[in-house]
Design an enzyme around this catalytic site. Structure first.
Site, short mmCIF file in Angstrom:
data_model
loop_
_atom_site.label_atom_id
_atom_site.label_comp_id
_atom_site.label_asym_id
_atom_site.label_seq_id
_atom_site.Cartn_x
_atom_site.Cartn_y
_atom_site.Cartn_z
N LYS A 82 33.41 105.80 17.22
CA LYS A 82 33.99 107.10 17.04
C LYS A 82 34.23 107.57 18.30
CE LYS A 82 33.51 111.75 16.61
NZ LYS A 82 32.43 113.01 16.53
N TYR A 94 31.16 119.57 21.29
CA TYR A 94 30.33 118.70 20.81
C TYR A 94 29.26 118.35 22.08
CZ TYR A 94 32.06 118.18 16.15
OH TYR A 94 32.51 118.29 14.66
N ASP A 151 26.18 112.54 15.79
CA ASP A 151 26.35 111.99 17.23
C ASP A 151 26.54 113.11 18.04
OD1 ASP A 151 28.64 112.53 15.57
OD2 ASP A 151 29.89 111.87 17.12
N GLU A 205 40.20 109.75 15.77
CA GLU A 205 40.24 111.05 15.26
C GLU A 205 40.65 111.97 16.24
OE1 GLU A 205 36.31 114.37 14.82
OE2 GLU A 205 35.83 112.21 15.17
N GLU A 264 41.10 115.69 16.46
CA GLU A 264 40.95 116.65 15.75
C GLU A 264 41.83 117.88 15.93
OE1 GLU A 264 37.33 120.02 14.90
OE2 GLU A 264 36.85 118.04 15.88
N SER A 266 33.22 112.61 6.63
CA SER A 266 32.46 112.34 7.82
C SER A 266 31.97 113.51 8.19
CB SER A 266 33.18 111.31 8.91
OG SER A 266 32.46 111.22 10.00
N LYS A 321 39.54 109.89 10.84
CA LYS A 321 38.77 111.12 10.80
C LYS A 321 39.54 112.16 11.18
CE LYS A 321 34.40 113.20 11.80
NZ LYS A 321 32.97 112.93 12.23
#
Length: 425
Positions: free
Chosen positions: A212, A425, A100, A252, A254, A363, A294
């Protein structure tokens, strides 16, 4: 079907330097029949994720029973489908292939093998991944970027249909990226709630069945109470909107590897973050049986002088999860976060050496794709070799999910770390 949520009348006062322990977020399922309705008595003091602080009396408030407020959560029209989707993704020996990356980040991937960042090249790469024969044996879901969700192969087949044919659930990245958070310690917040409901409905109609949303927490920057609260609230609103539109939300937050902090510091911050996340998930009436997590693994910072072995990482990570994550959650799908391909697999293997309350799997993005890119090199004649490289990594992580992985025979490339400071990302 009804879900009863028992919670505090008001939230705890904000934490200062210590952990704010998670309030109640139990769900008791009550099945009604003509004969009877049965209730389950909850013993909060025995809960592993409540912690040791009493929730019967809060600072600055009078004593009041937590059962003083009971709200009934009615499962939405998608409830059964959400549970089924989550269980399909959290199936034994399988995990998620994350592809993604934004177009800009995918361009960096392509640039590493000398390719231009064009739609045709992105299509060729993602087609290579999603049409790999036998991928569904090891992969249960794939997170796509919006471009890929609506894209077709060069032969005219929809990318989502390539996944469905192998019993792989299509997913979609729905956040709009990180931006600076005013009033914080140079921290970020994740945008994308505006218009999310209509976009989610469109993604569902296109074939996506899970979503997500990635936000981040930086330990070197604090993290500040503001940043943690913003991350948790954004994730909870996204999760509620996703479920309302038939998408299983991957939650998620992170915790970045950046920094020289110890593994104990990471554990402390992770517990604090996940306590806040589950508080707001409950406040937003999110059905825990219809979500996936996640999380980052609990590791030392990338610049810490002492590295932790897989057994230590597994111990710390599972300790955190058992303290914070209700067993109603079907699956924990770890991100790799810049670990080497082999590190990510070894750590997952170590966490599956004894039974867990949830499906503990992967994942991965870079930890599944790195070897693939190097084998492909952008050449059509290398597609088969690249697909074999993907299958090899997918199988390794499948074995790790089953607790049967061996690192014997791993290549030097698989051992090479992929951490990038300030990675986006």
């Amino acid at each position: 079907m009804l879900y009863i949520q028992c919670g505090l009348p008001e939230r705890h006062s904000p934490y200062k330097q210590t952990l704010r322990l998670c309030p109640i977020h139990f769900y008791t399922q009550i099945e009604y029949s003509m004969a009877s309705a049965s209730f389950v008595k909850l013993n909060a003091s025995s809960s592993p994720w409540i912690g040791q602080r009493s929730f019967n009396q809060r600072p600055g408030s009078s004593s009041r029973s937590p059962a003083a407020r009971v709200s009934v959560i009615r499962a939405g029209s998608y409830s059964e489908e959400l549970v089924k989707t989550a269980k399909t993704i959290a199936s034994p020996g399988r995990g998620i292939l994350a592809i993604d990356e934004s177009n800009a980040t995918c361009g960096k991937r392509l640039a590493s093998i000398g390719l231009e960042n064009t739609e045709a090249n992105r299509q060729a790469y993602r087609q290579l991944l999603l049409t790999t024969p036998g991928l569904g044996q090891y992969i249960s879901g794939s997170i796509l970027f919006e471009e890929t969700l609506f894209q077709s192969t060069t032969d005219g087949k929809k990318m989502v249909d390539c996944l469905r044919e192998q019993n792989i659930v299509p997913g979609i990245k729905v956040d709009k990226g990180l931006v600076p958070l005013p009033g914080s310690n140079n921290e970020s917040w994740c945008q994308g709630l505006d218009g999310l409901a209509s976009r989610s409905a469109e993604y569902y109609n296109q074939g996506a069945r899970f979503a997500k949303w990635r936000t981040v927490v930086s330990i070197p920057c604090g993290p500040s109470a503001l940043a943690v609260k913003e991350a948790a609230w954004g994730l909870a609103r996204y999760a509620a909107i996703s479920q309302d539109n038939g998408l299983v939300p991957i939650v998620e937050p992170e915790i970045l590897l950046d920094g020289d902090h110890s593994i104990d510091t990471t554990l402390e911050v992770a517990e604090r973050v996940w306590a806040e996340v589950f508080y707001y998930l409950a406040e937003n009436n999110v059905m825990f049986e219809g979500i996936l997590l996640k999380p980052s693994m609990v590791t030392p910072g990338a610049d810490h002088k002492e590295k932790a072995d897989p057994e230590t990482i597994a111990k710390y990570t599972l300790t955190m999860l058992k303290r914070r994550v209700p067993p109603a959650v079907p699956g924990i799908m770890f991100l790799s976060g810049g670990q080497s391909e082999m590190e990510a697999t070894l750590n997952l293997h170590a966490m599956n050496q004894s039974p867990n309350p949830w499906h503990v799997s992967f994942s991965y993005a870079r930890a599944l794709q790195n070897s693939v890119l190097k084998a492909w090199k952008g050449q059509p004649e290398n597609v088969e070799a690249a697909q074999k490289a993907l299958l090899a990594r997918a199988k390794a992580n499948s074995l790790a999910q089953l607790g049967k992985y061996s690192a014997e025979g791993e290549s030097d490339d698989a051992k090479r770390g992929m951490f990038v400071k300030g990675y986006t990302y």
